[in-house]
Design a protein around this motif. Structure first.
Motif, PDB file in Angstrom:
ATOM      1  N   PRO A   1     -51.635 -14.503  55.555  1.00  0.00           N
ATOM      2  CA  PRO A   1     -52.786 -13.596  55.566  1.00  0.00           C
ATOM      3  C   PRO A   1     -54.004 -14.146  56.313  1.00  0.00           C
ATOM      4  N   ALA A   2     -54.121 -15.476  56.411  1.00  0.00           N
ATOM      5  CA  ALA A   2     -55.251 -16.080  57.119  1.00  0.00           C
ATOM      6  C   ALA A   2     -54.789 -16.933  58.297  1.00  0.00           C
ATOM      7  N   GLY A   3     -53.537 -16.773  58.716  1.00  0.00           N
ATOM      8  CA  GLY A   3     -53.002 -17.518  59.851  1.00  0.00           C
ATOM      9  C   GLY A   3     -52.437 -18.870  59.464  1.00  0.00           C
ATOM     10  N   GLN A   4     -51.896 -19.563  60.466  1.00  0.00           N
ATOM     11  CA  GLN A   4     -51.278 -20.869  60.253  1.00  0.00           C
ATOM     12  C   GLN A   4     -51.363 -21.677  61.545  1.00  0.00           C
ATOM     13  N   THR A   5     -51.501 -22.988  61.376  1.00  0.00           N
ATOM     14  CA  THR A   5     -51.438 -23.906  62.505  1.00  0.00           C
ATOM     15  C   THR A   5     -50.303 -24.885  62.250  1.00  0.00           C
ATOM     16  N   LEU A   6     -49.468 -25.100  63.263  1.00  0.00           N
ATOM     17  CA  LEU A   6     -48.379 -26.069  63.177  1.00  0.00           C
ATOM     18  C   LEU A   6     -48.638 -27.164  64.202  1.00  0.00           C
ATOM     19  N   TYR A   7     -48.431 -28.403  63.796  1.00  0.00           N
ATOM     20  CA  TYR A   7     -48.510 -29.539  64.712  1.00  0.00           C
ATOM     21  C   TYR A   7     -47.175 -30.261  64.624  1.00  0.00           C
ATOM     22  N   VAL A   8     -46.409 -30.266  65.713  1.00  0.00           N
ATOM     23  CA  VAL A   8     -45.078 -30.870  65.713  1.00  0.00           C
ATOM     24  C   VAL A   8     -45.232 -32.395  65.735  1.00  0.00           C
ATOM     25  N   THR A   9     -44.691 -33.053  64.714  1.00  0.00           N
ATOM     26  CA  THR A   9     -44.839 -34.504  64.575  1.00  0.00           C
ATOM     27  C   THR A   9     -43.637 -35.276  65.099  1.00  0.00           C
ATOM     28  N   GLN A  10     -42.446 -34.662  65.084  1.00  0.00           N
ATOM     29  CA  GLN A  10     -41.235 -35.324  65.583  1.00  0.00           C
ATOM     30  C   GLN A  10     -40.254 -34.291  66.098  1.00  0.00           C
ATOM     31  N   GLY A  11     -39.497 -34.695  67.122  1.00  0.00           N
ATOM     32  CA  GLY A  11     -38.401 -33.870  67.617  1.00  0.00           C
ATOM     33  C   GLY A  11     -38.850 -32.614  68.339  1.00  0.00           C
ATOM     34  N   CYS A  12     -37.906 -31.686  68.458  1.00  0.00           N
ATOM     35  CA  CYS A  12     -38.158 -30.390  69.094  1.00  0.00           C
ATOM     36  C   CYS A  12     -37.588 -29.293  68.216  1.00  0.00           C
ATOM     37  N   GLY A  13     -38.200 -28.135  68.287  1.00  0.00           N
ATOM     38  CA  GLY A  13     -37.748 -26.991  67.508  1.00  0.00           C
ATOM     39  C   GLY A  13     -38.019 -25.709  68.250  1.00  0.00           C
ATOM     40  N   TRP A  14     -37.856 -24.621  67.531  1.00  0.00           N
ATOM     41  CA  TRP A  14     -38.085 -23.298  68.083  1.00  0.00           C
ATOM     42  C   TRP A  14     -39.013 -22.526  67.166  1.00  0.00           C
ATOM     43  N   THR A  15     -39.750 -21.604  67.744  1.00  0.00           N
ATOM     44  CA  THR A  15     -40.570 -20.665  66.983  1.00  0.00           C
ATOM     45  C   THR A  15     -40.528 -19.321  67.693  1.00  0.00           C
ATOM     46  N   GLN A  16     -40.736 -18.259  66.934  1.00  0.00           N
ATOM     47  CA  GLN A  16     -40.696 -16.919  67.510  1.00  0.00           C
ATOM     48  C   GLN A  16     -41.556 -15.995  66.682  1.00  0.00           C
TER      49      GLN A  16
ATOM     50  N   ILE B   1     -40.725 -25.864  71.032  1.00  0.00           N
ATOM     51  CA  ILE B   1     -41.893 -26.672  70.680  1.00  0.00           C
ATOM     52  C   ILE B   1     -41.426 -28.098  70.426  1.00  0.00           C
ATOM     53  N   CYS B   2     -42.184 -29.075  70.925  1.00  0.00           N
ATOM     54  CA  CYS B   2     -41.790 -30.478  70.797  1.00  0.00           C
ATOM     55  C   CYS B   2     -42.964 -31.328  70.313  1.00  0.00           C
ATOM     56  N   GLN B   3     -42.643 -32.571  69.965  1.00  0.00           N
ATOM     57  CA  GLN B   3     -43.628 -33.496  69.432  1.00  0.00           C
ATOM     58  C   GLN B   3     -44.943 -33.424  70.201  1.00  0.00           C
ATOM     59  N   GLY B   4     -46.039 -33.252  69.458  1.00  0.00           N
ATOM     60  CA  GLY B   4     -47.364 -33.151  70.055  1.00  0.00           C
ATOM     61  C   GLY B   4     -47.813 -31.734  70.340  1.00  0.00           C
ATOM     62  N   ASP B   5     -46.884 -30.771  70.338  1.00  0.00           N
ATOM     63  CA  ASP B   5     -47.254 -29.372  70.582  1.00  0.00           C
ATOM     64  C   ASP B   5     -47.933 -28.797  69.341  1.00  0.00           C
TER      65      ASP B   5
ATOM     66  N   HIS C   1     -42.898 -30.767  61.357  1.00  0.00           N
ATOM     67  CA  HIS C   1     -44.249 -30.347  61.724  1.00  0.00           C
ATOM     68  C   HIS C   1     -45.176 -30.419  60.526  1.00  0.00           C
ATOM     69  N   LEU C   2     -46.433 -30.571  60.832  1.00  0.00           N
ATOM     70  CA  LEU C   2     -47.487 -30.467  59.844  1.00  0.00           C
ATOM     71  C   LEU C   2     -47.910 -29.013  59.850  1.00  0.00           C
ATOM     72  N   ALA C   3     -47.837 -28.359  58.704  1.00  0.00           N
ATOM     73  CA  ALA C   3     -48.224 -26.952  58.594  1.00  0.00           C
ATOM     74  C   ALA C   3     -49.556 -26.870  57.855  1.00  0.00           C
ATOM     75  N   ILE C   4     -50.518 -26.202  58.464  1.00  0.00           N
ATOM     76  CA  ILE C   4     -51.828 -26.000  57.857  1.00  0.00           C
ATOM     77  C   ILE C   4     -51.996 -24.508  57.656  1.00  0.00           C
ATOM     78  N   SER C   5     -52.103 -24.105  56.398  1.00  0.00           N
ATOM     79  CA  SER C   5     -52.196 -22.679  56.079  1.00  0.00           C
ATOM     80  C   SER C   5     -53.418 -22.423  55.216  1.00  0.00           C
ATOM     81  N   GLU C   6     -54.185 -21.416  55.591  1.00  0.00           N
ATOM     82  CA  GLU C   6     -55.352 -21.012  54.819  1.00  0.00           C
ATOM     83  C   GLU C   6     -54.924 -20.053  53.716  1.00  0.00           C
ATOM     84  N   THR C   7     -55.649 -20.069  52.634  1.00  0.00           N
ATOM     85  CA  THR C   7     -55.394 -19.168  51.515  1.00  0.00           C
ATOM     86  C   THR C   7     -56.428 -18.050  51.533  1.00  0.00           C
ATOM     87  N   LEU C   8     -55.974 -16.840  51.322  1.00  0.00           N
ATOM     88  CA  LEU C   8     -56.848 -15.674  51.267  1.00  0.00           C
ATOM     89  C   LEU C   8     -56.487 -14.890  50.007  1.00  0.00           C
TER      90      LEU C   8
END
Length: 161
Positions: free
Chosen positions: A83-98, A107-111, A133-140
């Motif tokens: 509801p308030a968005g999310q920020t992801l910071y990839v800490t290791q490896g590579c992945g996918w998002t859609q 998405i890869c380390q540092g993205d 990844h480090l996930a940062i999510s706001e609460t609403l």
């Protein structure tokens, strides 16, 4: 000059009171790395082997919570929104998002991935490599995520070139 010293002497009890409340350990908290355990990501919200380490929960007046999420190859989140968005910071490896209706992005380390509020999306490892990844999510209004249906195997495929 006498008046200045009286003013300074009169302020000492106030200054002492303020400093006493700011002693080490009362204004900040140190959480040791071994005290925050990782738990398996729930099967109702993830596919494959996922571990979630809750790092912080929203503490008023703040609204952000953080988690370190590790995905084994082939593992991913369900579709979901924030509801308030999310920020992801990839800490290791590579992945996918859609995001819904969009292409799968690698998405890869540092993205860093910024997900706007209410955007339906998923993220996870690639089919052959793990990712964390480090996930940062706001609460609403007391909520930070709405979980939806799993990402199907047909939907889970890498970027189309």
């Amino acid at each position: 000059m006498r008046t200045d010293w009286l003013r300074v002497l009169g302020a000492l009890p106030i200054a002492a009171t303020l400093l006493a409340g700011a002693s080490v350990g009362q204004a900040q908290t140190v959480v040791r790395r071994d005290s925050v355990g990782a738990k398996p990501g729930p099967a109702k919200t993830f596919t494959g082997r996922v571990t979630v380490r809750m790092l912080t929960r929203p503490t008023l007046p703040g609204q952000a919570g953080t988690a370190l999420v590790a995905f084994s190859p082939g593992a991913r989140s369900n579709w979901h929104t924030h509801p308030a968005g999310q920020t992801l910071y990839v800490t290791q490896g590579c992945g996918w998002t859609q995001e819904v209706g969009g292409r799968v992005a690698r998405i890869c380390q540092g993205d860093i991935v910024y997900v706007k509020p209410g955007v339906r999306h998923w993220h996870g490892a690639t089919a052959t490599s793990g990712m964390s990844h480090l996930a940062i999510s706001e609460t609403l209004a007391g909520k930070n995520v709405t979980w939806l249906e799993p990402v199907t195997d047909a939907q889970f495929k890498g970027p189309q070139r």
